[in-house]
Motif scaffolding. Structure first.
Motif, mmCIF file in Angstrom:
data_model
loop_
_atom_site.group_PDB
_atom_site.id
_atom_site.type_symbol
_atom_site.label_atom_id
_atom_site.label_comp_id
_atom_site.label_asym_id
_atom_site.label_seq_id
_atom_site.Cartn_x
_atom_site.Cartn_y
_atom_site.Cartn_z
ATOM 1 N N ASN A 119 42.734 -43.794 -24.806
ATOM 2 C CA ASN A 119 43.760 -44.003 -23.795
ATOM 3 C C ASN A 119 43.646 -42.926 -22.713
ATOM 4 O O ASN A 119 44.215 -41.848 -22.841
ATOM 5 N N LYS A 121 44.467 -41.241 -19.188
ATOM 6 C CA LYS A 121 45.509 -41.256 -18.175
ATOM 7 C C LYS A 121 44.981 -40.803 -16.818
ATOM 8 O O LYS A 121 45.757 -40.614 -15.884
ATOM 9 N N ASP A 154 43.973 -39.635 -26.817
ATOM 10 C CA ASP A 154 44.718 -39.688 -25.562
ATOM 11 C C ASP A 154 44.175 -38.605 -24.641
ATOM 12 O O ASP A 154 44.252 -37.411 -24.971
#
Length: 204
Positions: A119, A121, A154
């Motif tokens: 993931n 960002k 992440d």
């Protein structure tokens, strides 16, 4: 030391995994034709505290994808075997990796379930230091396949592509360190409540 060898008609991957302390010549024992991948494995070694020796032999297929996919599976299998062979190993853990402006968080759980989630960002450039960024994802995905583990990463922030991947692999190494730690209170236990997963095959 655990040694895992993966051979196909296209490649041969040999991985030797051993507990620390990290050897002074650990860099020289990470031998792939992809220099930036070597650097990322170095980060994993330094943060996990495990020595990861890699030998890569390709036949007529001199392809980066073969290296990242086949080696990722082999390294993953070596860690899975380590956890299987050491009673009381926690089997799950996480870690934050940081360098300058970049930060990543990795979670890993060895429960005979292969799953990879990344993931980001931030936008990741297509290439880094002479190799495709997607091949680093291939390595991590293949690790989860070889280890039969759940691996979630992440990427919280980062601007420099080199730093982005360094933060990812630092966090990956720290998560492995936590997962491979031994807790005497967990002797005889497994990572998940389902216990050890076993398959039986028979001809009927």
């Amino acid at each position: 030391m655990i040694q895992v060898t993966r051979k196909t008609s296209e490649s041969s991957m040999a991985v030797r995994l051993s507990e620390g302390p990290v050897a002074s010549d650990y860099r020289a024992k990470i031998k792939t034709p992809l220099m930036f991948l070597n650097h990322m494995i170095e980060q994993t070694v330094w943060r996990s505290g495990f020595n990861i020796e890699c030998d890569v032999d390709l036949t007529d297929f001199q392809l980066a994808h073969l290296v990242t996919e086949d080696l990722g599976q082999t390294v993953g299998r070596a860690f899975a075997q380590y956890i299987e062979q050491n009673d009381g190993t926690v089997g799950f853990g996480d870690g934050f990796g940081v360098i300058d402006e970049a930060m990543a968080h990795t979670l890993v759980s060895f429960e005979a379930r292969s799953s990879f989630l990344f993931n980001p960002k931030v936008i990741i450039p297509a290439a880094v230091e002479g190799m495709a960024s997607e091949e680093l994802l291939v390595f991590l995905d293949a690790f989860s396949q070889g280890a039969f583990c759940t691996l979630q990463i992440d990427l919280e922030r980062g601007e420099n592509t080199h730093h982005i991947w360094e933060a990812v692999f630092r966090s990956f190494g720290l998560a492995l360190k936590a997962a491979c730690s031994v807790d005497p209170a967990r002797l005889g236990m497994t990572s998940g409540v389902a216990g050890k997963v076993e398959f039986t095959t028979e001809q009927i």
